[in-house]
Design an enzyme around this catalytic site. Structure first.
Site, short mmCIF file in Angstrom:
data_model
loop_
_atom_site.label_atom_id
_atom_site.label_comp_id
_atom_site.label_asym_id
_atom_site.label_seq_id
_atom_site.Cartn_x
_atom_site.Cartn_y
_atom_site.Cartn_z
N GLY A 252 0.84 -1.21 0.00
CA GLY A 252 0.00 0.00 0.00
C GLY A 252 0.87 1.25 0.00
O GLY A 252 0.59 2.23 -0.70
N ASP A 253 1.94 1.22 0.77
CA ASP A 253 2.86 2.37 0.84
C ASP A 253 3.51 2.59 -0.53
O ASP A 253 3.73 3.73 -0.96
CB ASP A 253 3.95 2.13 1.90
CG ASP A 253 3.36 1.68 3.23
OD1 ASP A 253 2.22 2.09 3.52
OD2 ASP A 253 4.02 0.90 3.95
O1 TA6 Z 1 2.25 -0.75 5.84
C1 TA6 Z 1 3.09 -1.56 6.64
C2 TA6 Z 1 3.76 -0.71 7.67
O2 TA6 Z 1 4.22 0.34 6.92
C3 TA6 Z 1 4.91 -1.32 8.41
O3 TA6 Z 1 6.08 -1.06 7.75
C4 TA6 Z 1 4.83 -0.72 9.81
O4 TA6 Z 1 5.85 0.12 10.09
C5 TA6 Z 1 3.44 -0.19 9.92
O5 TA6 Z 1 2.86 -0.22 8.64
C6 TA6 Z 1 3.17 1.08 10.62
O6 TA6 Z 1 1.82 1.48 10.54
P1 TA6 Z 1 1.27 2.72 11.32
O7 TA6 Z 1 -0.09 2.96 10.76
O8 TA6 Z 1 1.24 2.36 12.77
O9 TA6 Z 1 2.16 3.88 11.04
#
Ligand code: TA6
Length: 310
Positions: A252-253
């Site tokens: 997603g990122d």
């Molecule tokens: O999308 C996965 C992720 O980016 C992980 O890398 C982890 O760091 C997490 O999500 C963090 O999510 P948040 O919504 O708590 O910032």
């Protein structure tokens, strides 16, 4: 320049397990530690796409120092505010192509640090053509913090790609300053609208909700089923190629990074959708979280089918 905001970064630990059993001991030999938090995954993919990128947020302690070191090595502009608390760890257990995530809440942000970031954001944004804001809010920041950042971006006419969910997204969408793009997955979309969304038809119906009228782009990612994307009054179904999934964390990122880079390159509607979604597919094909192999971009972009449904 693209400015990424990660208010609650982390050092992501990924454990790859052949067998995963709860209520007993699991031993792991396949470990990777990467700079993470959604916005820093976006940052890394933008860097791989050779975009000029600056990253801001709060970092502290030895994990904060690790992050600083890693981003500086990659020539990413470091605009982080150093805090007294310790940056968090987030753990992903990868098993049979699926992931179980254990996310720490992270340090508490003081009101001085909170103000410092707003002040700095107001300065950095002058040099940014696009801003991405991703992830959860760390403890100590008020719920309307994203609204404040959006307000500053709006005053500077800078589009914001916002990737957050639940109550935080819902509240932000009720504010005065709108993001340019949001990217809920189907579960997050359901949570936002208070209904269960499982079919493609339900996604199309949900995406047409008046709540999203003022958001130009709504990208709903659906894992292996691709995506449904709304741009203004147009709704598209996006089909993606079947690939071997090594690690879906950060896909997603990577989609956010793809859309940010595509917008920066002035790609138009369908080409932008293909480019953005390509990054999500390519991320899932790599072991490392928030990582793509740029040699595969052209192949994947051509394999992605975009069809107008409304
Ligand atoms: O999308 C996965 C992720 O980016 C992980 O890398 C982890 O760091 C997490 O999500 C963090 O999510 P948040 O919504 O708590 O910032």
């Amino acid at each position: 320049m693209i400015l990424t905001v990660t208010l609650n970064p982390s050092v992501d630990i990924s454990y790859k397990l052949k067998e995963f059993n709860i209520d007993t001991v699991n031993r792991v030999s396949d470990i990777s530690k990467t700079v993470g938090g959604k916005g820093l995954n976006v940052t890394r993919v933008l860097n791989q796409l050779h975009e000029d990128v600056a990253a801001t947020g709060f970092i502290g302690g030895s994990l904060g120092a690790f992050i600083r070191n890693e981003i500086t090595k990659k020539n990413i502009q470091d605009k982080f505010i150093k805090i007294d608390g310790e940056t968090r760890n987030c753990i992903a257990i990868i098993h049979e192509g699926k992931q179980t995530e254990i996310l720490e809440s992270g340090p508490t942000i003081s009101s001085e640090d909170s103000d410092a970031l707003l002040y700095n954001f107001n300065t950095f944004i002058k040099k940014a053509e696009i801003v991405t804001i991703s992830g959860s809010l760390p403890v100590g920041l008020p719920e309307e913090y994203y609204e404040k950042l959006l307000g500053i971006a709006m005053n500077n006419n800078t589009p914001v790609l916002l990737d957050t969910k639940g109550e935080l997204l819902s509240k932000t969408l009720q504010g005065k300053s709108m993001p340019f793009l949001i990217k809920p997955n189907s579960d997050e979309l359901g949570e936002l609208l208070g209904k269960n969304i499982s079919t493609l038809y339900e996604v199309v119906e949900a995406i047409d909700n008046p709540l999203f009228n003022k958001v130009p782009w709504v990208v709903v990612t659906l894992g292996s089923k691709g995506a449904i994307v709304k741009h203004q009054d147009n709704i598209y179904r996006v089909r993606i190629p079947k690939v071997d999934i090594l690690n879906p964390v950060g896909s997603g990122d990577s989609v956010i990074a793809g859309f940010a880079a595509g917008l920066h390159r002035n790609l138009k509607e369908v080409e932008l959708i293909k480019f953005g979604i390509t990054m999500g597919v390519l991320n899932a094909m790599e072991e490392e979280t928030g990582c793509i192999n740029s040699d595969n971009i052209e192949w994947c972009r051509k394999e992605i089918m975009v069809e107008k449904v409304l």
